[in-house]
Design a protein around this motif. Structure first.
Motif, mmCIF file in Angstrom:
data_model
loop_
_atom_site.group_PDB
_atom_site.id
_atom_site.type_symbol
_atom_site.label_atom_id
_atom_site.label_comp_id
_atom_site.label_asym_id
_atom_site.label_seq_id
_atom_site.Cartn_x
_atom_site.Cartn_y
_atom_site.Cartn_z
ATOM 1 N N CYS A 237 0.745 -1.325 0.179
ATOM 2 C CA CYS A 237 0.001 0.045 0.044
ATOM 3 C C CYS A 237 0.984 1.458 -0.080
ATOM 4 C CB CYS A 237 -0.741 0.058 1.413
ATOM 5 S SG CYS A 237 -2.190 -1.063 1.268
ATOM 6 N N SER A 238 2.269 1.087 -0.045
ATOM 7 C CA SER A 238 3.117 2.296 0.214
ATOM 8 C C SER A 238 3.106 3.403 -0.930
ATOM 9 C CB SER A 238 4.660 1.806 0.626
ATOM 10 O OG SER A 238 4.855 1.219 -0.450
ATOM 11 N N SER A 239 3.098 2.588 -2.141
ATOM 12 C CA SER A 239 3.070 3.858 -3.300
ATOM 13 C C SER A 239 1.464 4.022 -3.798
ATOM 14 C CB SER A 239 3.932 2.989 -4.404
ATOM 15 O OG SER A 239 3.434 1.883 -4.606
ATOM 16 N N CYS A 240 0.466 3.555 -3.221
ATOM 17 C CA CYS A 240 -0.754 3.532 -3.745
ATOM 18 C C CYS A 240 -1.389 4.897 -3.635
ATOM 19 C CB CYS A 240 -1.744 2.480 -3.232
ATOM 20 S SG CYS A 240 -3.523 2.523 -3.870
ATOM 21 N N SER A 241 -1.898 5.655 -4.372
ATOM 22 C CA SER A 241 -2.517 6.995 -4.718
ATOM 23 C C SER A 241 -3.839 6.971 -3.839
ATOM 24 C CB SER A 241 -2.353 7.795 -5.994
ATOM 25 O OG SER A 241 -3.303 6.887 -6.863
ATOM 26 N N LEU A 242 -4.366 5.857 -3.918
ATOM 27 C CA LEU A 242 -5.822 5.806 -3.412
ATOM 28 C C LEU A 242 -5.657 5.430 -2.062
ATOM 29 C CD1 LEU A 242 -7.549 3.710 -6.252
ATOM 30 C CD2 LEU A 242 -7.514 5.993 -5.924
ATOM 31 N N LYS A 243 -4.642 5.237 -1.299
ATOM 32 C CA LYS A 243 -4.499 4.931 0.183
ATOM 33 C C LYS A 243 -5.380 5.793 1.082
ATOM 34 C CE LYS A 243 -1.584 3.410 3.713
ATOM 35 N NZ LYS A 243 -0.227 3.049 4.390
ATOM 36 N N PRO A 244 -5.231 7.208 0.873
ATOM 37 C CA PRO A 244 -6.078 7.994 1.954
ATOM 38 C C PRO A 244 -7.587 7.775 1.690
ATOM 39 C CG PRO A 244 -4.454 9.262 0.644
ATOM 40 C CD PRO A 244 -4.579 8.045 -0.162
ATOM 41 N N GLU A 245 -7.985 7.256 0.632
ATOM 42 C CA GLU A 245 -9.590 6.959 0.494
ATOM 43 C C GLU A 245 -9.728 5.413 1.099
ATOM 44 O OE1 GLU A 245 -7.876 8.272 -2.003
ATOM 45 O OE2 GLU A 245 -8.591 10.405 -1.802
ATOM 46 N N CYS A 246 -8.619 4.763 0.913
ATOM 47 C CA CYS A 246 -8.913 3.190 0.969
ATOM 48 C C CYS A 246 -8.726 2.739 2.373
ATOM 49 C CB CYS A 246 -8.103 2.464 0.038
ATOM 50 S SG CYS A 246 -8.121 0.751 0.319
ATOM 51 N N CYS A 247 -7.692 3.347 3.127
ATOM 52 C CA CYS A 247 -7.684 3.036 4.567
ATOM 53 C C CYS A 247 -6.683 3.992 5.169
ATOM 54 C CB CYS A 247 -6.810 1.854 4.448
ATOM 55 S SG CYS A 247 -5.305 1.559 4.226
ATOM 56 N N LYS A 248 -6.726 4.129 6.509
ATOM 57 C CA LYS A 248 -6.008 5.052 7.352
ATOM 58 C C LYS A 248 -4.782 4.588 8.099
ATOM 59 C CE LYS A 248 -9.701 8.539 7.776
ATOM 60 N NZ LYS A 248 -10.453 8.059 6.514
ATOM 61 N N CYS A 249 -4.757 3.147 7.526
ATOM 62 C CA CYS A 249 -3.520 2.477 8.523
ATOM 63 C C CYS A 249 -2.179 2.735 8.165
ATOM 64 C CB CYS A 249 -3.752 0.932 8.386
ATOM 65 S SG CYS A 249 -3.712 0.375 6.507
ATOM 66 N N ALA A 250 -1.173 2.759 8.824
ATOM 67 C CA ALA A 250 0.158 2.924 8.609
ATOM 68 C C ALA A 250 0.961 1.932 7.921
ATOM 69 C CB ALA A 250 0.956 3.040 9.913
ATOM 70 N N GLY A 251 0.606 0.796 7.864
ATOM 71 C CA GLY A 251 1.064 0.043 6.904
ATOM 72 C C GLY A 251 0.040 -0.456 5.628
ATOM 73 N N ASN A 252 0.292 -1.891 5.314
ATOM 74 C CA ASN A 252 -0.545 -2.635 4.515
ATOM 75 C C ASN A 252 -1.838 -2.722 4.893
ATOM 76 O OD1 ASN A 252 1.548 -2.295 2.512
ATOM 77 N ND2 ASN A 252 2.243 -4.326 3.010
ATOM 78 N N ARG A 253 -3.105 -2.585 4.057
ATOM 79 C CA ARG A 253 -4.541 -2.690 4.726
ATOM 80 C C ARG A 253 -4.561 -4.281 4.853
ATOM 81 N NH1 ARG A 253 -10.094 -1.053 1.995
ATOM 82 N NH2 ARG A 253 -11.334 -1.876 3.464
ATOM 83 N N ILE A 254 -5.384 -4.355 5.937
ATOM 84 C CA ILE A 254 -5.926 -5.839 6.337
ATOM 85 C C ILE A 254 -7.294 -5.849 6.326
ATOM 86 C CG2 ILE A 254 -5.949 -7.679 7.935
ATOM 87 C CD1 ILE A 254 -3.207 -6.955 9.030
ATOM 88 N N ILE A 255 -7.845 -6.825 5.556
ATOM 89 C CA ILE A 255 -9.548 -7.214 5.487
ATOM 90 C C ILE A 255 -9.811 -8.114 5.988
ATOM 91 C CG2 ILE A 255 -9.508 -5.238 3.499
ATOM 92 C CD1 ILE A 255 -9.971 -7.930 1.943
ATOM 93 N N ARG A 256 -11.075 -8.180 6.667
ATOM 94 C CA ARG A 256 -11.699 -9.518 7.023
ATOM 95 C C ARG A 256 -12.844 -9.833 6.327
ATOM 96 N NH1 ARG A 256 -13.442 -7.708 12.712
ATOM 97 N NH2 ARG A 256 -14.352 -5.970 11.526
ATOM 98 N N LEU A 257 -12.874 -11.016 5.788
ATOM 99 C CA LEU A 257 -13.953 -11.659 4.917
ATOM 100 C C LEU A 257 -14.590 -12.915 5.405
ATOM 101 C CD1 LEU A 257 -12.410 -11.196 1.488
ATOM 102 C CD2 LEU A 257 -13.791 -9.644 2.567
ATOM 103 N N ASN A 258 -15.888 -13.262 5.181
ATOM 104 C CA ASN A 258 -16.385 -14.168 5.811
ATOM 105 C C ASN A 258 -17.493 -14.534 4.729
ATOM 106 O OD1 ASN A 258 -18.781 -15.817 7.063
ATOM 107 N ND2 ASN A 258 -17.091 -16.017 8.176
#
Length: 339
Positions: A237-258
């Motif tokens: 996620c470090s070089s992604c321009s959409l990160k401000p809209e996608c997530c506010k985490c410091a590192g790479n985004r983690i998602i939960r799915l079921n």
């Protein structure tokens, strides 16, 4: 090491273990509990200080054990004046400071404008009250209701699987039902994990084109059917321009799915948005909320008169009987006037 005796440290201490330490301490030191001194001007000996500490810890542990026994495994509080009551937030906060007050969760099952079943529970959450209410219905009528319609407080993974297990249709709203149906922005949000497309490798792909890699399966706490959720982490996620809209985490985004829960939510949406589901929801809002409104506001029953689960269950049962009798005679009057 004290008096040539070494006691091992434990994560948990039993009352019997501390009492055993007290007896061994008295035997090794020869200290007589009858010779203790109290008050100002008296100097406690080292043995008395240690003995007082052991007595204090033992008494505290006994008190904690008593609290746990009264409270039980399914709640985290109880009232000193009514051990069956649980501290919870009420809809009406008379003090205006959002305080917790002891109370019960009263449940009513309404069918054809009559109260078919009632229940009193110690759980603050309605989700935990659904299954006991359905079991009471089964005990009284010999079968489960076909369409148990309820608001968003009852829709949970446990309750949906309970319905499937006992032949009931899923017509209980889940937590985000209103947003799912009324907010197009929320429903079609491309940054919601549930809306991520799945590539040919079975991996979620974010709007920035980054793949998510599977981390682990994690069990859900307090889930009686062994529900687990999958944790996925974005590759970068470090070089992604959409990160401000996608997530506010410091590192790479983690998602939960079921997938199972997502499939159930889809089924519930289809059921509740159908013509039949809309009629059921309308009837629930009129009959169920109307029964509570009549009892609480028309009859001024806003506070329980009895304490304890058996006493309050008797009280609610009598109130329900009175409600049904009044409803029955009203219908007889209407029917006779029409005839």
């Amino acid at each position: 090491m004290l008096y040539g005796v070494k006691f091992g440290l434990r994560d948990e201490y039993a009352i019997e273990y501390l009492e055993q330490i007290q007896r061994q301490f008295l035997a090794l030191t020869g200290f007589d509990p009858q010779t203790v001194v109290r008050g100002r001007g008296h100097h406690k000996s080292t043995e008395q200080k240690l003995y007082d500490k052991l007595v204090l810890y033992t008494e505290k542990l006994k008190k904690y054990a008593e609290h746990i026994q009264i409270c039980g495994d399914n709640r985290n509080s109880y009232s000193k004046t009514d051990h069956d009551a649980t501290f919870m937030r009420m809809k009406r906060d008379h003090m205006g400071n959002d305080q917790l007050v002891p109370g019960y969760n009263i449940q009513l099952g309404v069918c054809d404008e009559f109260i078919a079943v009632c229940d009193v529970e110690q759980y603050a959450s309605d989700m935990d009250c659904f299954q006991p209410l359905m079991e009471r219905f089964k005990e009284r009528y010999g079968k489960y209701p076909k369409y148990p319609v309820a608001d968003a407080g009852y829709g949970s993974f446990n309750n949906y699987l309970f319905c499937a297990e006992h032949g009931m249709e899923k017509y209980m709203k889940f937590t985000m039902f209103k947003k799912e149906t009324e907010s197009k922005k929320y429903r079609d949000d491309p940054y919601r994990a549930i809306n991520f497309p799945i590539d040919e490798n079975g991996r979620p792909v974010c709007p920035g084109g980054k793949e998510f890699h599977f981390l682990k399966n994690r069990p859900i706490k307090y889930n009686q059917y062994g529900r687990t959720e999958e944790l996925w982490q974005c590759e970068d996620c470090s070089s992604c321009s959409l990160k401000p809209e996608c997530c506010k985490c410091a590192g790479n985004r983690i998602i939960r799915l079921n997938e199972e829960l997502s499939g159930i939510h889809k089924e519930v949406l289809e059921n509740l948005n159908s013509v039949h589901g809309a009629l059921l929801r309308m009837n629930r809002s009129i009959q169920s909320e109307g029964a509570f409104g009549t009892i609480k506001w028309n009859r001024a029953y806003t506070r329980a008169k009895r304490r304890g689960l058996p006493g309050l269950m008797l009280e609610i049962s009598m109130i329900s009987c009175g409600f049904n009798l009044h409803k029955y005679h009203l219908k007889k009057i209407v029917a006779s006037s029409v005839a």
